[in-house]
Design an enzyme around this catalytic site. Structure first.
Site, mmCIF file in Angstrom:
data_model
loop_
_atom_site.group_PDB
_atom_site.id
_atom_site.type_symbol
_atom_site.label_atom_id
_atom_site.label_comp_id
_atom_site.label_asym_id
_atom_site.label_seq_id
_atom_site.Cartn_x
_atom_site.Cartn_y
_atom_site.Cartn_z
ATOM 1 C CG HIS A 125 -1.992 1.044 1.151
ATOM 2 N ND1 HIS A 125 -3.208 0.812 0.547
ATOM 3 C CD2 HIS A 125 -2.039 2.331 1.578
ATOM 4 C CE1 HIS A 125 -3.958 1.900 0.616
ATOM 5 N NE2 HIS A 125 -3.263 2.838 1.240
ATOM 6 C CG ASP A 160 -2.318 6.346 0.259
ATOM 7 O OD1 ASP A 160 -3.322 6.242 -0.469
ATOM 8 O OD2 ASP A 160 -2.234 5.809 1.370
ATOM 9 C CD GLU A 184 -6.742 3.360 1.451
ATOM 10 O OE1 GLU A 184 -6.465 3.202 2.649
ATOM 11 O OE2 GLU A 184 -6.182 4.219 0.737
ATOM 12 C CG HIS A 239 -10.820 4.799 3.665
ATOM 13 N ND1 HIS A 239 -10.812 6.011 4.307
ATOM 14 C CD2 HIS A 239 -9.529 4.432 3.535
ATOM 15 C CE1 HIS A 239 -9.574 6.378 4.557
ATOM 16 N NE2 HIS A 239 -8.758 5.445 4.100
ATOM 17 C CG HIS A 263 -9.210 1.391 6.130
ATOM 18 N ND1 HIS A 263 -9.194 2.552 6.867
ATOM 19 C CD2 HIS A 263 -8.105 1.430 5.351
ATOM 20 C CE1 HIS A 263 -8.126 3.271 6.537
ATOM 21 N NE2 HIS A 263 -7.439 2.600 5.626
ATOM 22 C CG HIS A 294 -2.887 -0.024 4.579
ATOM 23 N ND1 HIS A 294 -3.856 -0.552 3.768
ATOM 24 C CD2 HIS A 294 -3.343 1.223 4.919
ATOM 25 C CE1 HIS A 294 -4.852 0.308 3.618
ATOM 26 N NE2 HIS A 294 -4.571 1.391 4.326
ATOM 27 C CG ASP A 336 -0.838 3.935 5.092
ATOM 28 O OD1 ASP A 336 -1.172 4.418 3.985
ATOM 29 O OD2 ASP A 336 -1.593 3.942 6.078
#
Length: 410
Positions: A36, A38, A141, A168, A214, A235, A304
């Site tokens: 993961h 971003d 995600e 999420h 999540h 993650h 992350d």
């Protein structure tokens, strides 16, 4: 004869160098696959996805945890790039925004072909390893990105999505998120609704990995029990070491072991130490713990990077992966266990998901019930009880009767 006290720091430095050199040797042919990252979100928020902006050059970009030199230094060989859009897009423009984030990943591969290879299979990852490029995959995600549509799920798969995080930090109409366990949100689906179960079955049929980062504990257990393929936590870390509801509790780790699933450890300080500060050693503690409870085959990395504001000392960006691997070797992880955590565990799970997939099986078609959707911005085409222009002549005349009567009175 024992060395003098002043030699001990030198001995420690030499030992550290040995572990670091061993880590780099292992990673030369088994580079890390990170679950993961971003960076696509940073490209959106900093540059509105304009990759040709000189400031967005991934060779020189310095304001992010991730750039090309850092990926090279970190011996990153595979990366799931997150196509993330916030929960406030739900019932609005989530699908459009998700498509734009998937597009930016594809354009990264086009602009930097010497570095990135966009792939959609385990074989593609192995090919990228052989070519010395970063295998680039897309993880979407948040289940709100499919807008409760099996058709959208299928289209995102065709565009390259290979995992979907079921929620999420908000419930979807069909799955509960982690905030339910804190009491901040109310449970709506008690894990997965009937439609949520159809989403999961369709993911299995397509070959999309089910990602349980999540989600609520009830959703974790429902998915682990229903899925015919191993699942991932892209993650998340260990709840017993940091009691944050984004982490995975022990009873779920046991299910991870039973199902051959995977927990890719998150580096965010708040999930590592449950405080604003953390260090590399504490991340290694989470890896040790998951290995102890769920087995060495259940461990991976989901840093992350570029999605969090606080990272451990020693893991400040993606270039630091060899230091973490050196720490595992220092803790007597075997070379086989290290290679598993780096890439082979994820490849095993991905291959199992691919084997379960079945394109000859009929697709799930039953839509989510209309009453379960937010309808303020929706048309209602396709629902048999919804208003439509395709009315029978008698029904059409009946609907026009009040208008005709009012005209006669004029």
């Amino acid at each position: 004869m024992c060395p003098s006290w002043w030699l001990w720091p030198l001995v420690a430095v030499c030992a550290a160098d040995v572990y670091r050199e061993e880590a780099e040797r292992i990673m030369q042919d088994t580079p890390v696959i990170d679950g993961h990252n971003d960076l696509p979100w940073q490209l959106l928020t900093k540059f509105n996805n304009r990759l040709q902006d000189e400031a967005a050059n991934l060779t020189t970009l310095a304001s992010t945890h991730t750039n090309i030199p850092k990926l090279r230094a970190g011996l990153v060989g595979g990366q799931f790039w997150s196509a993330y859009v916030p929960c406030d897009t739900q019932n609005k423009d989530a699908v459009r925004r998700t498509l734009e984030q998937m597009d930016v990943v594809h354009r990264m591969c086009e602009m930097y072909p010497e570095t990135f290879l966009c792939v959609t299979s385990s074989a593609g990852i192995r090919q990228a390893f052989q070519e010395g490029r970063v295998a680039s995959l897309i993880g979407v995600e948040g289940g709100h990105s499919i807008d409760s549509s099996l058709g959208v799920l299928r289209v995102l798969y065709r565009l390259g999505m290979r995992y979907l995080t079921l929620t999420h930090s908000c419930n979807t109409p069909w799955a509960d998120n982690w905030l339910v366990d804190t009491g901040s949100d109310e449970a709506q689906s008690q894990g997965l609704s009937e439609f949520g179960q159809r989403v999961l079955r369709e993911m299995n049929r397509l070959g999309v990995m089910v990602d349980l980062a999540h989600v609520s504990v009830a959703t974790m257990k429902a998915a682990l029990q229903l899925s015919t393929a191993p699942v991932i936590f892209s993650h998340s870390s260990a709840y017993s070491l940091c009691a944050h509801r984004r982490n995975v509790p022990d009873d779920v780790l046991l299910l991870v072991n039973e199902t051959g699933s995977l927990v890719m450890v998150n580096f965010y300080n708040d999930y590592v130490s449950c405080s604003r500060t953390a260090n590399l050693s504490q991340v290694a503690d989470h890896l040790d713990y998951i290995k102890k409870v769920a087995g060495a085959g259940a461990v991976g990395f989901g840093g992350d990077f570029d999605g969090v504001t606080r990272l451990p000392t020693g893991l400040e960006d993606v270039s630091k992966y060899p230091d973490l691997i050196a720490e595992l070797l220092r803790r007597n992880w075997t070379e086989a266990e290290v290679r598993g955590a780096l890439a082979e565990n994820l490849l095993r799970v991905f291959e199992a998901v691919e084997q379960v997939s079945n394109s000859t099986q009929a697709a799930e078609e039953e839509p989510i019930p209309l009453e379960q959707l937010g309808t303020s911005c929706r048309m209602q085409y396709g629902y048999s009880d919804a208003p439509t222009l395709r009315r029978q002549p008698g029904a059409l005349l009946a609907s026009l009767a009040p208008l005709i009567f009012s005209l006669r009175l004029l």
